[in-house]
Design a protein around this motif. Structure first.
Motif, mmCIF file in Angstrom:
data_model
loop_
_atom_site.group_PDB
_atom_site.id
_atom_site.type_symbol
_atom_site.label_atom_id
_atom_site.label_comp_id
_atom_site.label_asym_id
_atom_site.label_seq_id
_atom_site.Cartn_x
_atom_site.Cartn_y
_atom_site.Cartn_z
ATOM 1 N N PRO A 29 0.852 -1.192 0.000
ATOM 2 C CA PRO A 29 0.000 0.000 0.000
ATOM 3 C C PRO A 29 0.887 1.241 0.000
ATOM 4 N N ALA A 30 0.473 2.259 -0.717
ATOM 5 C CA ALA A 30 1.239 3.505 -0.765
ATOM 6 C C ALA A 30 1.322 4.094 0.639
ATOM 7 N N PRO A 31 2.470 4.694 0.992
ATOM 8 C CA PRO A 31 2.603 5.297 2.333
ATOM 9 C C PRO A 31 1.595 6.414 2.541
ATOM 10 N N ARG A 32 1.200 6.585 3.787
ATOM 11 C CA ARG A 32 0.266 7.649 4.172
ATOM 12 C C ARG A 32 1.073 8.925 4.423
ATOM 13 N N PRO A 33 0.602 10.071 3.921
ATOM 14 C CA PRO A 33 1.318 11.325 4.191
ATOM 15 C C PRO A 33 1.474 11.553 5.696
ATOM 16 N N GLN A 46 -4.307 2.904 -3.360
ATOM 17 C CA GLN A 46 -3.087 3.047 -4.151
ATOM 18 C C GLN A 46 -2.116 1.943 -3.765
ATOM 19 N N ILE A 47 -1.572 1.269 -4.771
ATOM 20 C CA ILE A 47 -0.642 0.169 -4.559
ATOM 21 C C ILE A 47 0.664 0.493 -5.276
ATOM 22 N N VAL A 48 1.779 0.231 -4.618
ATOM 23 C CA VAL A 48 3.102 0.391 -5.199
ATOM 24 C C VAL A 48 3.706 -1.006 -5.320
ATOM 25 N N THR A 49 4.299 -1.313 -6.470
ATOM 26 C CA THR A 49 4.911 -2.620 -6.685
ATOM 27 C C THR A 49 6.425 -2.482 -6.690
ATOM 28 N N LEU A 50 7.082 -3.365 -5.963
ATOM 29 C CA LEU A 50 8.540 -3.434 -5.918
ATOM 30 C C LEU A 50 8.931 -4.795 -6.474
ATOM 31 N N SER A 51 9.740 -4.807 -7.534
ATOM 32 C CA SER A 51 10.152 -6.054 -8.175
ATOM 33 C C SER A 51 11.653 -6.049 -8.377
ATOM 34 N N GLY A 52 12.247 -7.229 -8.306
ATOM 35 C CA GLY A 52 13.678 -7.353 -8.521
ATOM 36 C C GLY A 52 14.117 -8.793 -8.358
ATOM 37 N N THR A 53 15.344 -8.981 -7.866
ATOM 38 C CA THR A 53 15.872 -10.325 -7.633
ATOM 39 C C THR A 53 16.366 -10.443 -6.198
ATOM 40 N N LEU A 54 16.305 -11.677 -5.691
ATOM 41 C CA LEU A 54 16.734 -11.998 -4.343
ATOM 42 C C LEU A 54 17.715 -13.154 -4.436
ATOM 43 N N ALA A 55 18.850 -13.035 -3.751
ATOM 44 C CA ALA A 55 19.864 -14.092 -3.774
ATOM 45 C C ALA A 55 20.653 -14.055 -2.481
ATOM 46 N N GLY A 56 21.270 -15.178 -2.149
ATOM 47 C CA GLY A 56 22.120 -15.170 -0.969
ATOM 48 C C GLY A 56 22.430 -16.542 -0.437
ATOM 49 N N GLN A 112 6.892 8.632 -1.796
ATOM 50 C CA GLN A 112 6.235 9.844 -2.260
ATOM 51 C C GLN A 112 5.133 10.359 -1.346
ATOM 52 N N ALA A 113 4.225 9.513 -0.923
ATOM 53 C CA ALA A 113 3.118 10.006 -0.108
ATOM 54 C C ALA A 113 3.611 10.604 1.198
ATOM 55 N N SER A 114 4.752 10.139 1.693
ATOM 56 C CA SER A 114 5.307 10.687 2.925
ATOM 57 C C SER A 114 5.972 12.042 2.691
ATOM 58 N N LEU A 115 6.339 12.325 1.445
ATOM 59 C CA LEU A 115 7.059 13.560 1.143
ATOM 60 C C LEU A 115 6.144 14.692 0.694
ATOM 61 N N ILE A 116 4.923 14.376 0.301
ATOM 62 C CA ILE A 116 4.030 15.394 -0.252
ATOM 63 C C ILE A 116 3.185 16.002 0.857
#
Length: 177
Positions: A29-33, A46-56, A112-116
């Protein structure tokens, strides 16, 4: 499934198990201001998607989880974690070292929502630059010593342009420095 886990808790100690790189995707969920009063109307859904790779690598001996190397890479930045944490024993301890390297322009949707400020347009929170955050936690799990260091390069936000930022802090017992 996409994950196989085998645990060897033998006293001889096992070799760390390696995994990845494997893709991941998290919907948040998008951060609350920060300046919105509790109960005040805000945009929801509002939904924010974070995608990438995970390894270790991870190891577990029945008491201690050891992380020789854990990496999460995404366009927004990279997180690296190394160390150990005891999850049992008389005086469980930890020694963890984490580092975040972020591209602030790409990571802006996560922040962003925390900065606006309320009532301002979304374009008013344009942020750019690079951020490095290093966190170390060591000592007893119940009361670790935390050290934090942040460095920002070429940071631009609002009327600030091409600013360098450097900050350090630590928490030990009940004292913040």
């Amino acid at each position: 499934g996409p994950l196989d886990l085998s645990l060897d808790a033998s006293p001889s100690g096992s070799q760390p198990g390696a995994f990845g790189p494997s893709p991941f995707s998290v919907r948040l969920p998008a951060p609350r201001p920060v300046d919105v009063k509790p109960g005040a109307p805000t945009q929801t859904g509002q939904i924010v998607t974070l995608s990438g790779t995970l390894a270790g690598q991870l190891a577990f001996n029945g008491v201690r989880v050891t992380v020789p190397d854990l990496r999460m890479d995404a366009p927004e930045g990279r997180i690296v974690l190394r160390g150990f944490v005891d999850i049992g024993g008389r005086n469980p301890s930890l020694d963890l070292h984490g580092r975040l390297d972020a591209d602030l322009a790409r990571a802006a949707p996560l922040l962003q929502a925390s900065l606006i400020p309320s009532g301002a347009s979304a374009d008013s929170a344009d942020i750019r630059g690079a951020l490095e955050l290093v966190v170390t936690a060591r000592g007893l799990v119940a009361s670790p010593v935390l050290d934090l260091a942040a460095t920002g390069r070429e940071v631009a936000y609002g009327s600030l342009q091409s600013v360098s930022i450097s900050a350090t802090s630590s928490v030990e017992g009940n004292r913040v420095r």
